[in-house]
Design an enzyme around this catalytic site. Structure first.
Site, PDB file in Angstrom:
ATOM      1  N   LYS A 188      27.276  19.104  37.330  1.00 26.34           N
ATOM      2  CA  LYS A 188      26.716  20.223  36.546  1.00 26.34           C
ATOM      3  C   LYS A 188      25.539  19.627  35.788  1.00 26.34           C
ATOM      4  O   LYS A 188      25.705  18.633  35.075  1.00 26.34           O
ATOM      5  CB  LYS A 188      27.798  20.711  35.588  1.00 26.34           C
ATOM      6  CG  LYS A 188      27.374  21.515  34.371  1.00 26.34           C
ATOM      7  CD  LYS A 188      28.655  21.798  33.580  1.00 26.34           C
ATOM      8  CE  LYS A 188      28.597  22.745  32.413  1.00 26.34           C
ATOM      9  NZ  LYS A 188      27.603  22.580  31.414  1.00 26.34           N
TER      10      LYS A 188
HETATM   11  P1  FBP Z   1      25.967  26.703  28.149  1.00 26.93           P
HETATM   12  O1  FBP Z   1      25.932  27.518  29.395  1.00 26.93           O
HETATM   13  O2  FBP Z   1      26.298  27.513  26.955  1.00 26.93           O
HETATM   14  O3  FBP Z   1      24.693  25.902  27.993  1.00 26.93           O
HETATM   15  O4  FBP Z   1      27.163  25.680  28.339  1.00 26.93           O
HETATM   16  C1  FBP Z   1      26.985  24.476  29.046  1.00 26.93           C
HETATM   17  C2  FBP Z   1      27.316  23.308  28.163  1.00 26.93           C
HETATM   18  O5  FBP Z   1      27.159  22.093  28.837  1.00 26.93           O
HETATM   19  C3  FBP Z   1      28.695  23.384  27.581  1.00 26.93           C
HETATM   20  O6  FBP Z   1      29.631  22.953  28.514  1.00 26.93           O
HETATM   21  C4  FBP Z   1      28.567  22.542  26.364  1.00 26.93           C
HETATM   22  O7  FBP Z   1      29.408  22.919  25.336  1.00 26.93           O
HETATM   23  C5  FBP Z   1      27.172  22.802  25.941  1.00 26.93           C
HETATM   24  O8  FBP Z   1      26.459  23.284  27.063  1.00 26.93           O
HETATM   25  C6  FBP Z   1      26.499  21.547  25.474  1.00 26.93           C
HETATM   26  O9  FBP Z   1      25.390  21.941  24.784  1.00 26.93           O
HETATM   27  P2  FBP Z   1      24.326  20.916  24.224  1.00 26.93           P
HETATM   28  O10 FBP Z   1      23.213  20.977  25.214  1.00 26.93           O
HETATM   29  O11 FBP Z   1      23.958  21.469  22.896  1.00 26.93           O
HETATM   30  O12 FBP Z   1      24.970  19.558  24.148  1.00 26.93           O
END
Ligand code: FBP
Length: 276
Positions: free
Chosen positions: A186
Site C-alpha cells: 500500500k
Molecule cells: P487514508 O486513506 O485516510 O490516507 O488512510 C491511509 C493511512 O495510511 C492510514 O492507514 C493511516 O492511519 C494514515 O493514512 C497515515 O496517515 P499519515 O500520512 O498522516 O501518517
C-alpha cells in the site's frame, strides 16, 4: 512442476478472501491510533458505527489496530476479512520520533482472532529504517510459519525524503518492500498513471494506493483511483476520503465499480449519484 508449501497455500487462500481477481477496495481504519479520534466526526468516533458502515458498504477487507478488531469482532466476523495492523505510532510523539513505527501486536494473536492478514508500516528513508525492517523481518518470519499474508504500508518518509509522493522514491520503496518479502503493498499515489505504472512494474507483488487526506471534490479522488487501475494497480486502501465524507456508501459503491468493474470515474460518479 513447482512444489508449494502449506504456508504459501495459506497465504494464497487468505489473500484470495481479500482480493477478488487480484483487486480490492480496503477500508483503512487505524486513524484513531495514528492521528487520534478527532479524525472521526460525531457518531463516527464510535468504532462500532464505522465498522458497521464498512461492512454494509461491502468493503473487501478492513485494516484495523488489534484493539479495534477485538472491540468490533461481532460486527465484522463472517462478513468482511480483517487485516490486523501490527505497527503504529501516535501523532502525540515528539517530532523527532514521528518517522518510526513500533510494534503494537503479534501475528499469533491476530491469527487466533481470525485475521486474514496482518499489516506493518515501513518508513523507507527514515533515520531508523533498519529498526522497522528488522521488526518486519521478525513479523514476516512468523507470518511464514502461519501462512499469514503481510500487507506493507510502504511509505518513503524522513528528513532525507523531499517528497513522499515522488515517483522515484515511491518506486524505490515499493521495490524495497518486495525485496524484504511483502505480500501486498500500500503506497502513495505518484501523480500520474505513467509514474504509478513504473511503481507497479518495479514491485514483485500487487500494489494498492493509499487514500491520503480528504479531497475537496470526491470526483478528483475517483479520478486518481481510475488512473491507479489503468496503471495496473491492485486497488485502493482508503480511510479519510470515505469516512470523512457524508457520501460514505455511494463512494464505496463508486470505488468498487472502478476497481472491480472497470468503470471510469465519471460513470461511477453518475451511477452512484455522488455530489461534489
Ligand atoms: P487514508 O486513506 O485516510 O490516507 O488512510 C491511509 C493511512 O495510511 C492510514 O492507514 C493511516 O492511519 C494514515 O493514512 C497515515 O496517515 P499519515 O500520512 O498522516 O501518517
Amino acid at each position: 512442476m513447482s512444489k508449494t508449501t502449506p504456508s504459501a497455500i495459506g497465504k494464497n487462500v487468505r489473500l484470495s478472501r481479500i482480493l477478488k481477481a487480484g483487486k480490492g477496495v480496503i477500508f483503512a481504519f487505524d486513524h484513531g491510533f495514528e492521528h487520534g479520534p478527532n479524525d472521526f466526526k460525531g457518531k463516527r468516533a464510535d468504532p462500532r458505527v464505522l465498522m458497521r458502515l464498512a461492512v454494509d458498504a461491502k468493503f473487501d477487507a478492513v485494516m484495523a489496530m488489534p484493539g479495534i478488531a477485538e472491540a468490533t469482532w461481532e460486527i465484522w466476523a463472517g462478513k468482511v476479512p480483517m487485516i490486523v495492523k501490527l505497527t503504529g505510532k501516535t501523532s502525540l510523539r515528539p517530532l523527532k520520533y514521528q518517522f518510526l513505527q513500533y510494534q503494537v501486536g503479534l501475528v499469533e494473536e491476530a491469527m487466533v482472532m481470525g485475521a486474514d492478514a496482518v499489516a506493518a508500516t515501513i518508513y523507507w528513508g527514515a533515520e531508523r529504517e533498519e529498526l522497522m525492517v528488522e521488526r518486519f523481518v521478525r513479523l514476516s518470519a512468523e507470518c511464514n510459519r502461519f501462512g499469514m499474508p503481510m500487507l506493507v504500508l510502504s511509505y518513503p518518509r524522513g528528513p532525507a525524503i523531499k517528497s513522499q509522493d515522488d515517483a522515484d522514491v515511491v518506486r524505490y520503496a515499493a521495490r524495497a518492500s518486495s525485496e524484504v518479502g511483502a505480500d501486498l503493498i500500500k503506497t502513495h499515489y505518484t501523480g500520474s498513471k505513467e509514474s504509478f505504472q513504473r511503481v507497479v512494474e518495479a514491485s514483485t507483488v500487487p500494489v494498492m494506493m493509499s487514500g491520503g487526506p480528504k479531497e475537496t471534490r470526491s470526483i478528483d479522488f475517483l479520478r486518481v483511483v481510475e488512473s491507479v487501475m489503468e496503471a495496473g494497480g491492485a486497488g485502493v486502501v482508503v480511510g479519510r476520503n470515505v469516512f470523512q465524507s457524508r457520501q460514505f456508501m455511494p463512494l464505496v459503491g463508486a470505488l468498487r465499480a472502478i476497481v472491480h468493474e472497470g468503470f471510469n470515474a465519471k460513470r461511477a460518479e453518475e451511477k452512484f449519484g455522488i455530489k461534489g
